[in-house]
Design a protein around this motif. Structure first.
Motif: not given
Length: 345
Positions: A162, A165, A183, A186, A202-203, A205, A220
């Protein structure tokens, strides 16, 4: 610890009992028990239902004194204690004593929470947001080798497959709170490097950054490159635009590479610097106009009548020597405003 308890057996019963509780948990830690075993042992020692909850995973264990799992929902806790790791609360332990509290419950809960933190840290990556700054620095450094970077990411809890970021943050709020907000589902890690907060995820909002936080978001991919991008994006943040993604900057990111002396020598930037000394909020007016490209929309942003904004813009245009009603003039003013902010970030 058992020997010490025996030697101090002449002390009052509370002290003697407390030492035996401490010895009990020291024995559990030497045996390297896991969390379910810790919950069962604690319930048996307390003689009532005991529970553990980890915030990061949502995992809840509730065990009877006989060692059996008890279905949720729980009874009201008679006593609770926070599980903390790296100065962050990662969970809670509690007792559900039906009768009057036991004099040793506070000691038991304290050792219960310490043991839960140690076990959480031992078995896999800790479910905390705050991370060792040395590991985070190794991840984002452009000088490190890839093997060391990959190992640091694994130690922080990120899977090899993965991409990560990186976010550069200026915030008064604790970084663990910011990371958990952007986040929530995750793995996310944060640390302060010098005067800048670093968040790895990794992700995320982008819309969940809380008020008062300035954040630059890298792309990323390679964490060292994402970190450089994040720092650049952070320089472009403003009170009106507190969160900036590097990908959104496009060609504007090139301004960050212009030498500062060249910026200062530019006539438009120098004129804007003089304008910034004006007490009549002219920079704010210019910012609203450049952001909207419309006199009326700028007036709405500023909560002013459009005629008042028109008068300000006329004065600003004369000070800058730029015709703001022309498309070229608007572009010049926007670039000068951005360059001036980069000089003063």
């Amino acid at each position: 610890m058992e020997a010490l308890a025996e030697r101090l057996s002449h002390l009052d019963s509370h002290t003697h009992g407390a030492l035996r509780v401490i010895a009990f948990y020291d024995t559990l830690m030497r045996r390297r028990v896991d969390l379910p075993a810790l919950a069962r042992a604690s319930a048996g020692l307390a003689g009532c239902v005991a529970g553990i909850r980890l915030h990061g995973t949502g995992r809840v264990m509730r065990v009877s004194p006989e060692g059996r799992e008890v279905a949720l929902p729980a009874q009201s806790a008679s006593a609770t204690a926070a599980i903390t790791l790296d100065e962050e609360e990662i969970g809670t332990v509690w007792l559900e004593r039906l009768g009057p509290p036991n004099a040793l419950d506070d000691v038991l809960l304290d050792r219960f929470a310490l043991a839960a933190a140690a076990i959480t840290e031992r078995y896999g990556p800790a479910r905390t947001t705050m991370a060792d700054p040395a590991l985070v620095e190794l991840v984002i450094s452009s000088d490190g080798d890839e093997a060391a970077r990959a190992r640091a990411l694994r130690l922080l809890g990120f899977a090899d497959d993965l991409p990560v970021r990186v976010v550069a943050v200026h915030a008064q709020l604790p970084l663990d709170q910011v990371g958990a907000l952007v986040c929530p589902a995750r793995t996310v890690k944060a640390a302060r490097i010098a005067d800048v907060g670093v968040i790895l995820a990794t992700t995320m909002d982008q819309a969940r950054f809380p008020a008062g936080v300035r954040a630059g978001i890298g792309s990323v991919g390679r964490p060292d490159r994402s970190w450089r991008q994040a720092r650049t994006a952070l320089r472009f943040t403003t009170p009106r635009r507190p969160v900036v993604s590097y990908a959104e900057l496009g060609a504007l990111a090139l301004l960050a590479q212009v030498p500062q002396d060249s910026m200062r020598d530019n006539a438009d930037v120098a004129a804007l610097a003089r304008l910034a000394d004006n007490p009549h909020q002219d920079v704010e007016t210019l910012d609203a106009y450049c952001a909207t490209g419309s006199l009326r929309r700028a007036a709405d942003l500023l909560h002013l009548h459009h005629s008042s904004v028109a008068g300000r813009l006329e004065r600003i245009g004369k000070t800058l020597g730029i015709e703001l009603t022309e498309p070229t003039g608007l572009v010049r003013a926007g670039l000068a405003l951005t360059a001036w902010r980069l000089l003063n970030d």
